[in-house]
Structure formats: C-alpha cells, structure tokens
Scaffold this motif. Sequence first.
Motif, PDB file in Angstrom:
ATOM      1  N   MET A  29       0.841  -1.286  -0.193  1.00  0.00           N
ATOM      2  CA  MET A  29       0.042  -0.080  -0.055  1.00  0.00           C
ATOM      3  C   MET A  29       0.971   1.306   0.181  1.00  0.00           C
ATOM      4  SD  MET A  29      -2.701   1.492   2.501  1.00  0.00           S
ATOM      5  CE  MET A  29      -1.649   2.383   3.589  1.00  0.00           C
ATOM      6  N   LEU A  30       1.906   1.278   0.502  1.00  0.00           N
ATOM      7  CA  LEU A  30       2.922   2.309   0.742  1.00  0.00           C
ATOM      8  C   LEU A  30       3.293   2.717  -0.642  1.00  0.00           C
ATOM      9  CD1 LEU A  30       4.398   4.356   2.541  1.00  0.00           C
ATOM     10  CD2 LEU A  30       6.365   2.874   2.661  1.00  0.00           C
ATOM     11  N   ILE A  31       3.756   1.806  -1.404  1.00  0.00           N
ATOM     12  CA  ILE A  31       4.070   2.141  -2.874  1.00  0.00           C
ATOM     13  C   ILE A  31       3.094   2.883  -3.378  1.00  0.00           C
ATOM     14  CG2 ILE A  31       4.936   1.072  -4.971  1.00  0.00           C
ATOM     15  CD1 ILE A  31       6.430  -1.085  -3.251  1.00  0.00           C
ATOM     16  N   LEU A  32       1.673   2.245  -3.659  1.00  0.00           N
ATOM     17  CA  LEU A  32       0.629   2.851  -4.205  1.00  0.00           C
ATOM     18  C   LEU A  32       0.290   4.060  -3.760  1.00  0.00           C
ATOM     19  CD1 LEU A  32      -2.275   0.168  -4.252  1.00  0.00           C
ATOM     20  CD2 LEU A  32      -1.229   1.231  -6.157  1.00  0.00           C
ATOM     21  N   CYS A  33       0.377   4.488  -2.444  1.00  0.00           N
ATOM     22  CA  CYS A  33       0.033   5.950  -1.698  1.00  0.00           C
ATOM     23  C   CYS A  33       1.166   6.973  -2.418  1.00  0.00           C
ATOM     24  CB  CYS A  33       0.166   5.889  -0.323  1.00  0.00           C
ATOM     25  SG  CYS A  33      -1.553   5.017   0.083  1.00  0.00           S
ATOM     26  N   VAL A  58      -1.734   5.982   5.582  1.00  0.00           N
ATOM     27  CA  VAL A  58      -0.296   5.640   6.053  1.00  0.00           C
ATOM     28  C   VAL A  58       0.241   5.754   7.568  1.00  0.00           C
ATOM     29  CG1 VAL A  58       2.142   6.374   5.860  1.00  0.00           C
ATOM     30  CG2 VAL A  58       0.458   6.309   3.794  1.00  0.00           C
ATOM     31  N   LEU A  59      -0.738   6.892   8.226  1.00  0.00           N
ATOM     32  CA  LEU A  59      -0.201   7.083   9.741  1.00  0.00           C
ATOM     33  C   LEU A  59      -0.735   5.651  10.409  1.00  0.00           C
ATOM     34  CD1 LEU A  59      -0.532  10.575  10.188  1.00  0.00           C
ATOM     35  CD2 LEU A  59       1.623   9.523  10.207  1.00  0.00           C
ATOM     36  N   ARG A  60      -2.016   5.584   9.900  1.00  0.00           N
ATOM     37  CA  ARG A  60      -2.939   4.556  10.794  1.00  0.00           C
ATOM     38  C   ARG A  60      -2.096   2.968  10.402  1.00  0.00           C
ATOM     39  NH1 ARG A  60      -7.562   5.027  13.064  1.00  0.00           N
ATOM     40  NH2 ARG A  60      -6.590   3.255  14.499  1.00  0.00           N
ATOM     41  N   ARG A  61      -1.837   2.651   9.318  1.00  0.00           N
ATOM     42  CA  ARG A  61      -1.408   1.475   9.202  1.00  0.00           C
ATOM     43  C   ARG A  61       0.092   1.307   9.627  1.00  0.00           C
ATOM     44  NH1 ARG A  61      -2.971  -2.629   5.540  1.00  0.00           N
ATOM     45  NH2 ARG A  61      -1.360  -3.729   4.332  1.00  0.00           N
ATOM     46  N   TYR A  62       1.028   2.101   9.483  1.00  0.00           N
ATOM     47  CA  TYR A  62       2.466   1.829   9.702  1.00  0.00           C
ATOM     48  C   TYR A  62       2.572   2.565  11.011  1.00  0.00           C
ATOM     49  CZ  TYR A  62       2.153   0.505   4.835  1.00  0.00           C
ATOM     50  OH  TYR A  62       2.056  -0.149   3.594  1.00  0.00           O
ATOM     51  N   PRO A  63       3.568   1.744  11.766  1.00  0.00           N
ATOM     52  CA  PRO A  63       4.055   2.499  13.100  1.00  0.00           C
ATOM     53  C   PRO A  63       5.171   3.318  13.077  1.00  0.00           C
ATOM     54  CG  PRO A  63       4.626   0.136  12.948  1.00  0.00           C
ATOM     55  CD  PRO A  63       3.971   0.358  11.653  1.00  0.00           C
ATOM     56  N   GLY A  64       5.909   3.181  12.024  1.00  0.00           N
ATOM     57  CA  GLY A  64       7.215   4.023  12.180  1.00  0.00           C
ATOM     58  C   GLY A  64       7.215   5.250  11.432  1.00  0.00           C
ATOM     59  N   TYR A  65       8.479   5.576  11.269  1.00  0.00           N
ATOM     60  CA  TYR A  65       8.666   7.082  10.650  1.00  0.00           C
ATOM     61  C   TYR A  65       9.029   6.974   9.091  1.00  0.00           C
ATOM     62  CZ  TYR A  65       9.582   8.665  15.333  1.00  0.00           C
ATOM     63  OH  TYR A  65       9.411   9.270  16.667  1.00  0.00           O
ATOM     64  N   ARG A  66       9.482   5.742   8.794  1.00  0.00           N
ATOM     65  CA  ARG A  66       9.893   5.626   7.286  1.00  0.00           C
ATOM     66  C   ARG A  66       8.716   5.703   6.214  1.00  0.00           C
ATOM     67  NH1 ARG A  66      11.864  -0.107   6.807  1.00  0.00           N
ATOM     68  NH2 ARG A  66       9.754  -0.388   6.474  1.00  0.00           N
ATOM     69  N   GLU A  67       7.753   5.219   6.692  1.00  0.00           N
ATOM     70  CA  GLU A  67       6.459   5.096   5.808  1.00  0.00           C
ATOM     71  C   GLU A  67       6.018   6.500   5.436  1.00  0.00           C
ATOM     72  OE1 GLU A  67       6.888   3.341   8.336  1.00  0.00           O
ATOM     73  OE2 GLU A  67       7.321   1.451   7.243  1.00  0.00           O
ATOM     74  N   PRO A  68       5.658   7.357   6.575  1.00  0.00           N
ATOM     75  CA  PRO A  68       5.272   8.768   6.366  1.00  0.00           C
ATOM     76  C   PRO A  68       6.402   9.607   5.591  1.00  0.00           C
ATOM     77  CG  PRO A  68       5.049   8.124   8.676  1.00  0.00           C
ATOM     78  CD  PRO A  68       5.742   7.182   7.909  1.00  0.00           C
ATOM     79  N   GLY A  69       7.424   9.271   5.851  1.00  0.00           N
ATOM     80  CA  GLY A  69       8.718  10.037   5.095  1.00  0.00           C
ATOM     81  C   GLY A  69       8.713   9.715   3.587  1.00  0.00           C
ATOM     82  N   VAL A  70       8.549   8.189   3.393  1.00  0.00           N
ATOM     83  CA  VAL A  70       8.579   7.799   2.021  1.00  0.00           C
ATOM     84  C   VAL A  70       7.388   8.504   1.133  1.00  0.00           C
ATOM     85  CG1 VAL A  70       8.237   5.884   0.230  1.00  0.00           C
ATOM     86  CG2 VAL A  70      10.004   5.933   2.324  1.00  0.00           C
ATOM     87  N   PHE A  71       6.245   8.163   1.972  1.00  0.00           N
ATOM     88  CA  PHE A  71       4.777   8.985   1.325  1.00  0.00           C
ATOM     89  C   PHE A  71       4.995  10.243   0.827  1.00  0.00           C
ATOM     90  CE2 PHE A  71       0.612  10.929   2.491  1.00  0.00           C
ATOM     91  CZ  PHE A  71       0.236  10.526   1.161  1.00  0.00           C
TER      92      PHE A  71
END
Lengths: 115, 335
Positions: free
Chosen positions: B1-5, B105-118
């Motif tokens: 989902m991160l790649i899609l977003c 993104v914020l709800r699904r992933y717990p870390g910092y990396r995912e919001p940054g990549v998004f």
Amino acid sequence: METARWSTALLTAAIETPLFYLFGCRQVGDCLWFALINVMSNLLLNDTLRVAPLESCFWGILLSGELVAVVLEFALCRCLLSSVRCSGGGKLFLVVLSTNLASFLCGVIWGLLLT
Amino acid sequence: MLILCTLLHLAVDGVCGAALAAYAVEEPDYASIVYYFHLYSLIAFGFQWIAGWALDRKMSRILPGLALVPILLGLGALPGFGILSQSVLLGAGNCLFHVAAGILVLRRYPGYREPGVFVSGGAIGLGLGLSRFCGTAVFLCICAAATAVLLFRGISSSLKIEAAEIHDHETETFRAAPWISAGAAVLLLLCVTLRGFSGGSGASCHVMFFPCVFAAGKALGGVCCDAIGWRRTTAFIFILSFAALEMMSLSLSAAWTWLPAALLAFASNMTMPLTLRLLHGCCLACPGLMFGLAAGCLLPGTFWRESFSILPQGMIVIQFLSLFLAGSAVRRTEA
C-alpha cells in the motif's frame, strides 16, 4: 574575523570540556561530542549576537542568549551522549549550566583584564 | 500500500503542478499567476484540517474520498473550465487526497519511514509537473490506475481502514495526557511553520535537483529515525543544518554555491516524517486532523516567504528545540 570566531569557540570548548570531564562524565566519546556541541553553540550564539541590537539592552540579550545556549547544549547532550542519554536529565543540566557559567565568568574576567 | 500511496502522491502533485505550470506559461501577467497559485495553495493546504477532521470522524469516508480525487483532478486539469475553477478543483482534489492517504499511512504503519517515503513522492511529482517534464494526461493516467488498485484493495478489505480503534503499538509508544499533547502539538506546528519559510532553492545544474533533494530529505529522515531513533536524528538534522550555515559563510566558488542551500534544504526536509509521526502521537484518534494542521502550517511560508525573514541560526535552534521538547513530551520510549 573568521579566525577570531573559531578561536573564541575553540577556547570555550577548551575551558568547558575538561570541566565536563571533572564533573564525572569520563567517556572519551562523550567528551568529544560535548566539545563539538560547545563549538557549535558558541558559533551560533556569537553569530546571533553579532546581528542583535546590543546597544539597547546588552546584558539582557547576552544573558538570554547564554540561557538558550545552555538549553541547546543540554538538549544536544541528551540526544548524543551515550552515558547520559537514558538517565535522568537533572544532573546533566546542572553540569552543562556549571560549565557554561565557568566559561562565561572566564570571558567576563578576560574582558575586564583587557579594559 | 505504501508504494501505491507514494505513486498516487507523485501523480496527484504532478497533475496540479503540470496544470498550473501550463497556465503560468501562457499567462503574461505575473500578479495573476501568483494570485491563482496562492488560491490553489490556500485550498490545498488550508482546508486539509477540516477534511481530515471529517474523515477522522468516519473512517468509511476515506474510500469515497479517494474515489473523488481523480474526478476532481481530471476536471481541474481541463483548461476549458477557466483558471479560477481549475485552481479550486485542483486544490480540492489535492486536499482530499493528502488527508485520505495520510490517514491510511499514519494508521497502518507504526514507524517514521513510511510517512517519510509517502511525502517524498509529492516533491518529485510537483517538480516534474512544474517543470513540465510530463503533461497532465500522464499523471492523470497514473492517478486513475493507482486509485483503482487502492479502491479495489480497500473494498476487498485488505486495507482494514474501517477499523477506527487505536492500535496497541500506538498507545505503547505515545503518552496521552491532553495538556502535554497540546503543548507538544504547538511546538511541532511551530517547527512545520519554520520549515515552510526555509523552502530551499538556488542555482543548480538541473531543474529537478532541488525536488530530488527535498524527496531524499523526507525519505531519509524517516529511515534515519527508524534506524537510530528520533533523538539522534533530531541532533543529526541540527548538525547538518549547522554545517550548511557554516558552508554559507565560506567564500565558495560560484560552481559550489548550490551545496550549502541543498544541504540546508535536505536537513530541513528530514524533519517532515518526524513532525508527522509525533503530531499523530499527540492525538492518536485524529490522524487526519493532525496531518491537516501540519499542512496548514506550511501556508504562512507560502504567502509571506518574501516579506518575512528569520535569522537562519535562530531558525535551526528553534526547530531543534521544538522537536526535542515535543518528542520528549510525547514519546514514551527512547526509540
């Protein structure tokens, strides 16, 4: 001017880092970080003071600048120093405050001797 | 989902950038260009907190909201509507997408990396769009395809976005005392506002250089936080910013003047995933509202960057201290 800026910062670090060591923070890595933090905060403080309107309220601006420098150094120490990062911050704050007071007094005495 | 977003973020910002750039190229009046760019920014950034609040109240609105995004952007990309309608439609589509995908993104992933990549996808998309590397049609196709896949996954429940409960990992990581959270949120929003003023530009060899620097800063900021912890990352950002300021005071040759500006922009953008995650931690039940408030705080920098200036030394100190104090107040753990 660039040399004077750096020599002041290095001189401050030379005063404060041994004090930091004497206050019980004995890890070499932490002392090196502390020296770097000191150099950075001193350069930032002096750059800010250079553009501040010191004629109107010299001591007020200087003291508030020093206070911000103490808080900045404390925060950076909490972030970077391995030996104090996870322990309580009270002792660390006192150590940082004391080392800064010592270098500040050295600066004042040095200024009086020059005048 | 991160790649899609992330792909969707790139496409959405790309459509907006390309449509507005097409108008800017044809319009001879500079004041008019600025007016419509500001109108677009006002809607895209300024209304996110309202949209976020509405989506937070009912998570089931996220999928219909996402479905509306390609329609709004598709209409906004049509020059026949006139620039006023285009600016409003593009701004609304952009606003809706950011909060909807931001919540996911914020709800699904717990870390910092995912919001940054998004968020890094947006910088690249906006850069590509504004520099007119691709037209709106290309971005719209990507946007429609990515939205379709995301909606399909959403409807087939693999995203589990209906669940509004707060996860265990969130309550384990963040404190919930309201007045502490409110104070931390104010500090973080101050940090975001200052980032809006830092912007970052300069003479560089390529038009896409600075967008890539922004994207790299956002993505690596999150990766760095996950790898070495938020405390060390804030200190690292401060040291990088300090190094950039010191380089600015050196008399660099003309060929290297871009380097300190790029380093400062990189460091400033590294704070983005940190502020987003910590703001979410301030109010776990309202990820959309917090995401929207952060976006809204970029507006003062958009409008008053030319007329307002702050000493860069003061800015990096305030940014660092805000992040440090807010993080210390909100985080339960050191990581």
